[in-house]
Design a protein around this motif. Structure first.
Motif, PDB file in Angstrom:
ATOM      1  N   THR A  34     -74.920 -39.558 -32.836  1.00 49.48           N
ATOM      2  CA  THR A  34     -74.869 -39.645 -31.372  1.00 49.48           C
ATOM      3  C   THR A  34     -74.914 -41.079 -30.873  1.00 49.48           C
ATOM      4  OG1 THR A  34     -77.271 -39.327 -31.203  1.00 49.48           O
ATOM      5  CG2 THR A  34     -75.868 -37.362 -31.023  1.00 49.48           C
ATOM      6  N   ARG A  35     -75.181 -42.030 -31.754  1.00 46.86           N
ATOM      7  CA  ARG A  35     -75.172 -43.450 -31.372  1.00 46.86           C
ATOM      8  C   ARG A  35     -73.759 -44.034 -31.399  1.00 46.86           C
ATOM      9  NH1 ARG A  35     -79.831 -45.675 -29.159  1.00 46.86           N
ATOM     10  NH2 ARG A  35     -79.139 -47.695 -29.873  1.00 46.86           N
ATOM     11  N   THR A  36     -72.804 -43.328 -31.981  1.00 50.17           N
ATOM     12  CA  THR A  36     -71.436 -43.842 -32.008  1.00 50.17           C
ATOM     13  C   THR A  36     -70.760 -43.574 -30.669  1.00 50.17           C
ATOM     14  OG1 THR A  36     -70.473 -41.800 -32.836  1.00 50.17           O
ATOM     15  CG2 THR A  36     -71.236 -43.376 -34.489  1.00 50.17           C
ATOM     16  N   GLN A  37     -69.808 -44.383 -30.336  1.00 54.41           N
ATOM     17  CA  GLN A  37     -69.093 -44.264 -29.064  1.00 54.41           C
ATOM     18  C   GLN A  37     -68.347 -42.934 -28.955  1.00 54.41           C
ATOM     19  OE1 GLN A  37     -69.529 -46.426 -26.698  1.00 54.41           O
ATOM     20  NE2 GLN A  37     -68.148 -45.480 -25.234  1.00 54.41           N
ATOM     21  N   PHE A  40     -70.931 -39.902 -27.967  1.00 53.49           N
ATOM     22  CA  PHE A  40     -71.952 -40.304 -27.004  1.00 53.49           C
ATOM     23  C   PHE A  40     -71.757 -39.524 -25.710  1.00 53.49           C
ATOM     24  CE2 PHE A  40     -73.252 -43.013 -23.464  1.00 53.49           C
ATOM     25  CZ  PHE A  40     -74.563 -43.284 -23.812  1.00 53.49           C
ATOM     26  N   THR A  41     -72.809 -38.908 -25.213  1.00 57.12           N
ATOM     27  CA  THR A  41     -72.778 -38.211 -23.936  1.00 57.12           C
ATOM     28  C   THR A  41     -73.766 -38.905 -23.010  1.00 57.12           C
ATOM     29  OG1 THR A  41     -72.286 -36.131 -25.052  1.00 57.12           O
ATOM     30  CG2 THR A  41     -73.050 -35.985 -22.781  1.00 57.12           C
ATOM     31  N   SER A  45     -77.474 -38.236 -24.524  1.00 55.45           N
ATOM     32  CA  SER A  45     -77.702 -38.918 -25.801  1.00 55.45           C
ATOM     33  C   SER A  45     -78.974 -39.757 -25.746  1.00 55.45           C
ATOM     34  CB  SER A  45     -76.504 -39.797 -26.159  1.00 55.45           C
ATOM     35  OG  SER A  45     -75.376 -38.997 -26.428  1.00 55.45           O
ATOM     36  N   GLU A  46     -79.177 -40.479 -24.650  1.00 55.81           N
ATOM     37  CA  GLU A  46     -80.389 -41.289 -24.521  1.00 55.81           C
ATOM     38  C   GLU A  46     -81.640 -40.414 -24.551  1.00 55.81           C
ATOM     39  OE1 GLU A  46     -77.906 -41.462 -22.224  1.00 55.81           O
ATOM     40  OE2 GLU A  46     -77.253 -43.548 -22.067  1.00 55.81           O
ATOM     41  N   TRP A  49     -82.302 -39.378 -28.107  1.00 61.56           N
ATOM     42  CA  TRP A  49     -82.819 -40.460 -28.946  1.00 61.56           C
ATOM     43  C   TRP A  49     -84.312 -40.664 -28.741  1.00 61.56           C
ATOM     44  CZ3 TRP A  49     -78.574 -44.140 -26.808  1.00 61.56           C
ATOM     45  CH2 TRP A  49     -77.337 -43.749 -27.314  1.00 61.56           C
TER      46      TRP A  49
END
Length: 142
Positions: A34-37, A40-41, A45-46, A49
């Motif tokens: 989920t850290r890849t572009q 990522f939503t 995503s944040e 994390w």
């Protein structure tokens, strides 16, 4: 039957392959994915994390679900558990990774596991639920 066998082989091999990866074993694979572009939503995503326990749990649950999927299909009630897990799994992929088309395709493939009788039973329960919900809404409005 061939499509169902292929679905089982796909999940089993994906799960077994994940067991060979260190990031899947230490619970960080979904974090890095989920850290890849590409996956990522914004906003979601944040949030994901920041929830390390949830993220690790989802990572391990993915592996367990995929490895056990073919076994869960052997019994009636565990089949329903496998289907619910599959729907949740692919809904999560759609929401957290943005792979909406892939998720819809996989969910439609998993619907092959239901018989016509099971579809009719689900539709009857759905109709009962909608009728109950209408009744409750009318009671609360009146």
């Amino acid at each position: 039957m061939a499509a169902i066998i292929q679905l089982c082989v796909m999940y089993l091999t994906a799960g077994l392959y994940k067991l060979t990866g260190s990031m899947w074993l230490d619970g960080t694979a979904l974090y890095y994915a989920t850290r890849t572009q590409d996956y990522f939503t914004p906003g979601l995503s944040e949030w994901l994390w920041k929830n390390e326990t949830l993220l690790k749990g989802m990572t391990y649950a993915t592996v367990v679900y995929q490895v056990l999927f073919p076994i869960l299909l052997l019994y009636r009630y565990t089949k329903y558990l496998a289907l619910l897990a599959a729907f949740a799994f692919h809904a999560g992929i759609a929401v957290f990774m943005g792979l909406i088309d892939f998720s819809w395709i996989m969910i439609s493939c998993e619907l092959l596991l239901l018989s016509d009788r099971e579809f009719q039973m689900i539709f009857k329960k759905y109709k009962r639920f909608v009728a109950w919900l209408r009744m409750k809404l009318l009671q609360s409005a009146g």
